[in-house]
Scaffold this active site. Structure first.
Site, PDB file in Angstrom:
ATOM      1  N   LYS A 260      -2.910 -27.690 -16.494  1.00  0.00           N
ATOM      2  CA  LYS A 260      -1.545 -27.079 -16.365  1.00  0.00           C
ATOM      3  C   LYS A 260      -0.674 -28.196 -16.305  1.00  0.00           C
ATOM      4  O   LYS A 260      -0.634 -29.409 -15.941  1.00  0.00           O
ATOM      5  CB  LYS A 260      -1.606 -26.438 -14.825  1.00  0.00           C
ATOM      6  CG  LYS A 260      -0.349 -25.527 -14.680  1.00  0.00           C
ATOM      7  CD  LYS A 260      -0.821 -24.842 -13.338  1.00  0.00           C
ATOM      8  CE  LYS A 260       0.608 -23.942 -12.861  1.00  0.00           C
ATOM      9  NZ  LYS A 260       0.312 -23.340 -11.495  1.00  0.00           N
TER      10      LYS A 260
ATOM     11  N   SER B 187       0.616 -18.370 -11.563  1.00  0.00           N
ATOM     12  CA  SER B 187       1.531 -19.038 -12.426  1.00  0.00           C
ATOM     13  C   SER B 187       0.733 -20.049 -13.351  1.00  0.00           C
ATOM     14  O   SER B 187       1.213 -20.383 -14.269  1.00  0.00           O
ATOM     15  CB  SER B 187       2.443 -20.301 -11.699  1.00  0.00           C
ATOM     16  OG  SER B 187       1.701 -21.254 -11.007  1.00  0.00           O
TER      17      SER B 187
ATOM     18  N   SER C 276      -1.974 -18.673  -7.372  1.00  0.00           N
ATOM     19  CA  SER C 276      -1.602 -19.099  -8.999  1.00  0.00           C
ATOM     20  C   SER C 276      -2.795 -19.428  -9.885  1.00  0.00           C
ATOM     21  O   SER C 276      -2.649 -19.511 -11.116  1.00  0.00           O
ATOM     22  CB  SER C 276      -0.527 -20.208  -8.855  1.00  0.00           C
ATOM     23  OG  SER C 276       0.800 -20.090  -8.740  1.00  0.00           O
TER      24      SER C 276
END
Lengths: 576, 566
Positions: free
Chosen positions: B121, B211, B235
């Site tokens: 990420k 996310s 997330s």
């Protein structure tokens, strides 16, 4: 009422601290307490101007922890390194970096707390204090607002009063708390190019903020308290206490009230360390000693100015505003700071990246704990060195010296050891030694701006000289000449100097008698005056004899012989 | 010592019990068990080939917008190094390998992850690789250091494919609010979803959740075997659930946060997104551990090198928290919840209803605590040291204000404002302190249930399956976060481990997942139960179309794949 304010590094003061650290060069260690006291006299006078109102002074002191690395990172702590040369990713607040607590800083805070009789919190917490300033790269400072590492101590200090500054008055100031926190970086404002340059070398250096309760009544007391604290920190080795490098910074909270009534509204006088600007501006014409005095009495100077100002306001029926004031050098007044930082909301929040700081004692350490990960309070307690107050008492009781002399000894870094070193190696009484050390040696050191460790005369050499004096081998004036020779550092011993220069005491009475007669013969006017009853003239004749014998004759003996010679009938010499 | 048999099991990464093979209806990509590289020889796919295939797949599925940066050159270089180790290792089979072998000499495979492609990420710092947090603020920011967890994977010889897309600074639950645009759920293009009547592929694509949507999409679309996400309120689990993955939120402190650009420091953990519980265990084994750079890391518990194949759940007590039967929970998810509870009971576990009474207050408290820490953490983005700096320089204050305004999106700015409001002296007790107190009550709820003997809690991960993008954006980020995090953030408040496991496809052909919550530091027990379920649930593999470029054309978006400047 009095409460812990949100102080510390605020935008405005941070900038000022900067300039100070940049601008000052005056060495501060080892200010003779007498000099300080003399200077402070002035201040005392004007605080007493209003009998009804008394001053109330509290202090917030930031002491830079003496450690090789920063509070939460492994960057080196070094005052004079090139800008931004000692900055870790954490110090620059790069995203994703985390604080790692420096064990040494924790130990320093615990030792300081113990030395000041504080209660050490076995569990303390870190908080974030937010404000925007360019030299605070994370946008917050990590401090200990809620639960600091040490609380509730006491600083005992003394100051000297009386016309001769020889009466010791003991005072106490309560210590509210000691908290660990980060220092900010430095901003250098270039108004010419209208830009600000940031140096992050200092960002993240460990500080101890010491909050001193408003138990002081004037600047003189504040100055004495700060000086005592400085000595304690230096004895502990937890802070070098060098104010010129910003290692010790002082803010004062000042108010006035009538005894028995609640405390008045207080103002915060920041910028105190910038007094060094003042020092710098006016100092070149002054002697080094005076310069030191001015620098040192800054708390006193500011605080008392502010006390006077508030008293005038209250007596004039006005109201003192709760505000932050800074010293304005041009006008010589404190002025409100333009910044609205008094209204600033620091939005304190627990620091989520640091678990609670837990301290242990040997008994309470959990099993299987990595010894490198624990700080043992009882162990540190045992390691505490002798504190200045104890040293002074010991000097007075062991050596029978005057209390005010013990202050001077302790105030000067290394002088206690020097004095004890001399005493241990000489047959001379400590009471005699102290005079030589404080007047002669220290005088020479100060003249040349040297520290004790730089002294060209070792304790050994001075002890030998004092032995010669004690044994009656040389006179006191001759001893001073020998000291001058020793000071030149020729490598010769006191004995060698005495022998080479023929400074040994004249033991032959007739030899002295001859010199006396020569002096009498060559000073007929003085002899006439003496005979006419002006006894003071005798001293002049004694001086002449001392001069001609290079001080080798015992002054008492000289006086006796002169009196004897002069008591004979006049014109005695002509008849022979 | 690790026996050759064990070593083979270490390499099960990406297998998902054979799902990879069946799902590889795409002729171009077949990333499955049988082709994983092996240190002892016999591997049918070399690390370089594996890497090349992943990179090809990433390019082919570029329209998903899963990646912010693809580190192709570096990946190929790393893969060839891994390959060299495998080739040389064949003649050195005598020396065993262990996890502790941090930097073994070249010429020996480094462990179960050597040569395995992974993605990260884009809120984990990677040295000299742009790290953006999907924010204008950090565009062009090349960190000078690498996050601990990423470094651990690199040290193991894993091959970094790229940095994945996210909501700006991980603030969101849809992966729709980043500066690089929304991430598309690979299941939007699966046969399972598209072949239902009435689906319009141009407009009906569904979100990944967030996310860590880019990481989830990268693994679900077979562009990586493993991806790192971050999990502050769900997330990692939320996109993991919506993309049909096994997604682990480890115990707080088990994995280092050093180098993870923080959202909520007291809740953030690096998350693991994979295709099977075994893979999660392998990755966890590598990533866990004390880090001197992160004072909140904890000593890792003793853990087996791999999960057993025959897991016995007879002595497991499963709690069903009644408060998780929340408004808005879809009928299908509820149905799966019941199905799995029954499955566990039939497997011999004791299943009981429990109560976590403070759950209902959790999301509000999460909001207060999250925004407060966000306000604090974002204060460093002033444009002075790094990141975006505004041209406005009338004064320092004006520069700060303009930099923040230009650098952050509305979501971030709103959270900063809210957080600063909660932290004001006059509000601190009413909001922040109160939220902290309730946080403690929430943690105590969990502690009590576990003290009473419950081993794991079974809950939904999300309210339902993935929603269409066009529906999702009808509500603002704040509302969506409150809805989407409802089942996931209490776990973060308490610092517990949780894993989400896909159980079935919904009537729309999209994954439905359930969450298992365990005791602190009992991550492996949790994964054991997850594996037991996995073995019995037979969740189908994703069926991506033969011609993915067809999907791309239908998607009507050019693939946004940038190549690292390295």
């Amino acid at each position: 009422m009095w409460e812990l304010r949100d102080v510390g590094v605020s935008p405005c003061s941070a900038a000022d601290k900067e300039k100070v650290a940049e601008a000052t060069t005056a060495p501060l260690d080892g200010l003779p307490i007498q000099t300080l006291s003399l200077f402070l006299c002035v201040c005392v006078c004007f605080t007493r101007a209003s009998p009804q109102l008394v001053g109330v002074v509290g202090l917030e002191i930031h002491a830079q922890i003496y450690a090789s690395t920063k509070l939460f990172s492994s960057s080196q702590v070094c005052f004079s390194s090139p800008p931004n040369s000692s900055v870790s990713f954490f110090d620059a607040a790069l995203p994703g970096t985390l604080p790692v607590l420096n064990r040494r800083c924790v130990e320093a805070a615990v030792m300081t707390g113990l030395a000041l009789g504080c209660t050490i919190n076995k569990r303390s917490l870190f908080d974030r204090k937010h404000y925007f300033y360019a030299d605070l790269p994370a946008g917050y400072q990590i401090t200990q607002q809620r639960l600091p590492i040490a609380v509730g101590g006491r600083l005992s200090y003394s100051h000297l009063v009386g016309r001769k500054r020889n009466q010791v008055v003991d005072k106490n100031v309560r210590i509210k708390q000691i908290q660990l926190e980060q220092d900010s970086g430095k901003s250098l404002h270039d108004s010419y190019r209208s830009q600000t340059l940031i140096d992050l070398n200092r960002a993240g250096v460990g500080l101890m903020e010491l909050v001193l309760e408003p138990d002081m009544s004037c600047g003189e007391e504040a100055a004495a308290a700060v000086r005592e604290l400085q000595l304690i920190l230096q004895a502990l080795g937890t802070c070098q206490g060098n104010m010129s490098e910003g290692q010790l910074r002082v803010d004062a909270n000042v108010s006035v009230h009538r005894p028995g009534e609640p405390l008045g509204v207080r103002t915060e006088v920041k910028n105190i360390n910038s007094a060094r600007f003042l020092a710098r501006a006016i100092v070149p014409q002054l002697s080094p000693l005076t310069r030191l005095a001015i620098v040192f009495s800054q708390e006193c100077f500011f605080t008392d100015y502010e006390l006077q100002r508030q008293m005038a306001v209250v007596e004039g029926g006005g109201t003192v505003l709760n505000e932050t004031r800074a010293f304005d050098f041009k006008s010589g007044q404190t002025v409100p700071m333009r910044d609205k930082e008094g209204l600033q909301d620091y939005r304190f929040m627990p620091e989520p990246n640091l678990p609670p700081l837990i301290l242990y004692e040997r008994e309470t350490v959990p099993a299987h704990t990595d010894p490198r990960q624990v700080v043992l309070v009882d162990q540190l307690q045992e390691q505490l060195p002798e504190l200045p107050r104890v040293t002074r008492d010991r000097l007075v009781t062991t050596y029978g010296i005057l209390p005010e002399h013990s202050f001077t000894l302790v105030n000067e870094d290394g002088l206690v050891d020097y004095f004890v070193g001399v005493v241990q190696q000489t047959r001379a009484e400590p009471k005699k030694v102290i005079g030589w050390v404080l007047n002669d040696l220290l005088g020479l050191l100060k003249q040349q701006c040297l520290t004790v460790s730089q002294s060209p005369v070792s304790p050994n050499a001075l002890a030998e000289l004092l032995d010669l004096l004690e044994a009656g081998s040389i006179s006191s004036p001759a001893a001073k000449l020998v000291l001058q020779e020793l000071w030149k550092g020729s490598g010769k011993s006191a004995k060698q100097i005495v022998e080479e220069q023929g400074l040994g005491l004249m033991r032959d009475r007739s030899e002295i008698q001859q010199v006396c007669r020569r002096v009498i013969d060559s000073h007929p006017d003085e002899v006439s005056a003496l005979r006419a009853g002006n006894k003071n003239v005798l001293n002049k004749l004694i001086g002449q004899v001392r001069k001609q014998t290079k001080g080798r004759a015992d002054p008492q003996l000289v006086r006796a012989i002169l009196e004897e010679e002069l008591s004979r009938p006049p014109f005695h010499g002509e008849t022979t | 010592m690790v026996s050759p048999g064990q070593r083979q099991r270490h390499l099960d990464l990406g297998t998902g019990g054979g799902r990879g093979c069946e799902g590889a209806s795409s002729g171009a990509v077949c990333l499955c068990l049988c082709r994983c590289p092996r240190p002892c020889g016999g591997g049918r796919v070399s690390p370089t080939e594996l890497c090349t295939r992943c990179l090809e797949q990433v390019k082919r599925t570029g329209f998903l917008n899963a990646f912010v940066t693809v580190t192709e050159e570096q990946a190929l270089r790393q893969a060839s190094e891994a390959e060299r180790r495998f080739l040389e290792g064949r003649s050195l089979t005598a020396s065993p390998l262990t996890h502790r072998d941090r930097s073994p000499p070249p010429g020996k495979p480094r462990g179960p992850l050597d040569g395995i492609p992974f993605s990260v990420k884009d809120n984990f710092c990677t040295e000299n690789i742009e790290t953006t947090c999907a924010s204008h603020m950090l565009k062009g920011y090349f960190p000078p250091y690498t996050a601990t967890v990423v470094q651990k994977l690199l040290d193991q010889g894993a091959v970094l494919i790229g940095k994945t897309n996210l909501d700006e600074f991980a603030m969101g639950a849809g992966s729709t609010d980043g500066v690089f645009g929304p991430v598309r759920n690979p299941w939007s293009y699966s046969a399972q979803y598209r072949e239902r009547p009435g689906v319009d592929p141009r407009s009906d694509w569904v979100i990944t959740g967030g996310s860590s949507g880019g990481s989830a999409a990268a693994v679900a679309s077979l562009g990586s075997f493993l991806a790192l996400g971050s999990d502050s309120g769900g997330s990692t689990r939320n996109p993991g659930a919506l993309c049909g993955l096994v997604a682990l939120k480890p115990t707080y402190g088990l994995l280092s946060r050093h180098g993870l650009i923080p959202l909520v420091n007291s809740m953030d953990v690096p998350g693991i997104l994979v295709r099977s519980a075994d893979d999660a265990a392998t990755a966890l084994g590598v990533l866990r551990g004390l880090d001197v750079r992160d004072s909140t890391t904890i000593p890792p518990p003793a853990a087996p090198p791999h999960l057993p194949d025959d897991i016995d759940i007879a002595r497991i007590r499963v709690g069903i928290p009644k408060e998780y039967h929340a408004p808005g929970l879809s009928a299908e998810t509820l149905c799966q919840w019941g199905r799995v509870a029954d499955l566990l009971e039939r497997g011999g576990a004791s299943v009981e209803q429990v109560s976590l009474p403070h759950t209902q207050h959790s999301i509000v408290c999460y909001h207060v605590l999250c925004t407060a820490e966000v306000a604090s953490n974002m204060a460093r983005f002033d444009g002075l040291q790094y990141g975006h700096r505004s041209e406005v320089n009338d004064s320092t204050e004006a520069l700060y204000a303009a930099t923040c305004h230009e650098g952050f999106n509305d979501v971030v700015r709103r959270r900063i404002l809210a957080g600063n409001y909660f932290l004001l002296k006059r509000n601190y007790e009413r909001y922040f302190m109160k939220a902290q107190k309730v946080r403690r009550l929430i943690a105590q709820d969990f502690a009590r249930v576990f003290r009473d003997g419950v081993d794991v809690l079974l809950t939904p991960t999300t309210l339902g399956d993935a929603v269409r993008y066009c529906d999702f954006i009808q509500e603002d980020n704040r509302t969506r976060s409150a809805q989407e995090d409802v089942f996931t953030q209490p776990v973060n408040m308490a610092g517990l481990p949780a894993v989400t496991v896909p159980t079935a496809l919904s009537s729309r052909g999209l994954p439905i997942s359930l969450q298992l919550i365990g005791r602190a530091s009992h991550d492996w027990q949790l994964l054991g139960v997850a594996k037991w379920l996995e073995q019995r649930l037979e969740f189908p593999a994703i069926q991506l179309p033969q011609d993915v470029s067809q999907a791309e054309r239908e998607a009507g978006v050019p693939g946004r794949v940038r190549t690292s400047v390295l």
